[in-house]
Design an enzyme around this catalytic site. Structure first.
Site, mmCIF file in Angstrom:
data_model
loop_
_atom_site.group_PDB
_atom_site.id
_atom_site.type_symbol
_atom_site.label_atom_id
_atom_site.label_comp_id
_atom_site.label_asym_id
_atom_site.label_seq_id
_atom_site.Cartn_x
_atom_site.Cartn_y
_atom_site.Cartn_z
ATOM 1 N N HIS A 1 -9.039 22.435 -82.377
ATOM 2 C CA HIS A 1 -8.645 23.678 -81.710
ATOM 3 C C HIS A 1 -9.410 23.975 -80.428
ATOM 4 O O HIS A 1 -8.908 24.686 -79.555
ATOM 5 C CB HIS A 1 -8.742 24.867 -82.672
ATOM 6 C CG HIS A 1 -10.125 25.362 -82.932
ATOM 7 N ND1 HIS A 1 -10.952 24.818 -83.893
ATOM 8 C CD2 HIS A 1 -10.850 26.362 -82.362
ATOM 9 C CE1 HIS A 1 -12.102 25.460 -83.907
ATOM 10 N NE2 HIS A 1 -12.080 26.402 -82.981
ATOM 11 N N ASP A 2 -10.620 23.432 -80.258
ATOM 12 C CA ASP A 2 -11.394 23.685 -79.036
ATOM 13 C C ASP A 2 -11.425 22.494 -78.080
ATOM 14 O O ASP A 2 -12.087 22.556 -77.037
ATOM 15 C CB ASP A 2 -12.841 24.043 -79.402
ATOM 16 C CG ASP A 2 -13.001 25.502 -79.805
ATOM 17 O OD1 ASP A 2 -12.191 26.335 -79.348
ATOM 18 O OD2 ASP A 2 -13.926 25.807 -80.574
ATOM 19 N N GLU B 1 -9.880 23.178 -74.506
ATOM 20 C CA GLU B 1 -10.653 24.201 -73.801
ATOM 21 C C GLU B 1 -12.026 23.700 -73.363
ATOM 22 O O GLU B 1 -12.516 24.067 -72.291
ATOM 23 C CB GLU B 1 -10.814 25.391 -74.743
ATOM 24 C CG GLU B 1 -10.869 26.732 -74.069
ATOM 25 C CD GLU B 1 -10.736 27.846 -75.103
ATOM 26 O OE1 GLU B 1 -11.761 28.485 -75.391
ATOM 27 O OE2 GLU B 1 -9.620 28.037 -75.608
ATOM 28 N N ASP B 2 -12.655 22.864 -74.184
ATOM 29 C CA ASP B 2 -14.072 22.556 -73.992
ATOM 30 C C ASP B 2 -14.384 21.123 -73.590
ATOM 31 O O ASP B 2 -15.556 20.803 -73.351
ATOM 32 C CB ASP B 2 -14.843 22.856 -75.282
ATOM 33 C CG ASP B 2 -14.869 24.337 -75.604
ATOM 34 O OD1 ASP B 2 -14.566 25.149 -74.716
ATOM 35 O OD2 ASP B 2 -15.187 24.687 -76.759
#
Length: 201
Positions: A87-88, A91-92
């Protein structure tokens, strides 16, 4: 048995703690090739960035594992477990959504896309950016909202304990976010609400 959540972000022998957490997760979910692949993909993507879990020296993967474990306590699909682990990543890390889609398929990619913030620094201050992200999350599927609830629960555990100043900001933002997450799992919604309201602001 899964290690006590309280140990996830405690300074100490981070390598040993991480090994126990990863081992317990793989003992439970390692029978699925898709989940094993998502776990290794997320672990390596975050490690390439040198990411550690904030407030501890533990590799970042312990957070996606915790989110996946929470999702597994309620009705879920294999795609939801994979997306919880990933999930990240968009984004990361340097991974792009196209790679998620190619590696894990459309269902997982769509969930990860819903779980990825859409705001950018150039959109304005934090309040403006969080409003954009909330509007994006409001349109998400119930499955994505269930994963987001698990994310809030695990983040609340650590932020409330280790960072009282930021906790006040995080708490207010996520109490507002709960209003658009009611289509997620009702049990996790209640746990997220409790995590945000029972800890001292």
């Amino acid at each position: 048995m899964t290690p006590d959540v309280a140990t996830r972000d405690t300074a100490g022998d981070a390598a040993a703690q991480t090994a126990r957490i990863e081992g317990a997760f793989l003992d439970r979910f390692g029978g699925s090739e898709a989940v094993r692949t998502a776990y290794a993909f997320a672990r390596d993507a975050h490690a390439r960035q040198g990411q550690k879990r904030k407030y501890s020296d533990m590799p970042y993967i312990v957070h996606p594992i915790a989110v996946a474990e929470l999702v597994a306590t309620v009705p879920h699909t294999q795609a939801m477990i994979c997306a919880a682990l990933l999930h990240d990543v968009i984004e990361d890390t340097d991974v792009e959504l196209a790679e998620i889609r190619e590696t894990f398929g459309r269902d997982v990619a769509e969930l990860v896309d819903w779980l990825t913030d859409v705001s950018r620094p150039e959109h304005g201050n934090r309040k403006v950016r969080k409003a954009l992200d909330l509007a994006h999350t409001a349109k998400a599927t119930p499955q994505a909202k269930t994963i987001k609830l698990a994310d809030i629960i695990d983040n609340s555990r650590t932020i409330s304990r280790h960072d009282p100043s930021f906790w006040r900001v995080y708490r207010a933002e996520n109490l507002a976010l709960l209003d658009v997450l009611t289509e997620g799992d009702p049990g996790l919604w209640k746990k997220a609400k409790a995590a945000l309201t029972q800890a001292k602001a």
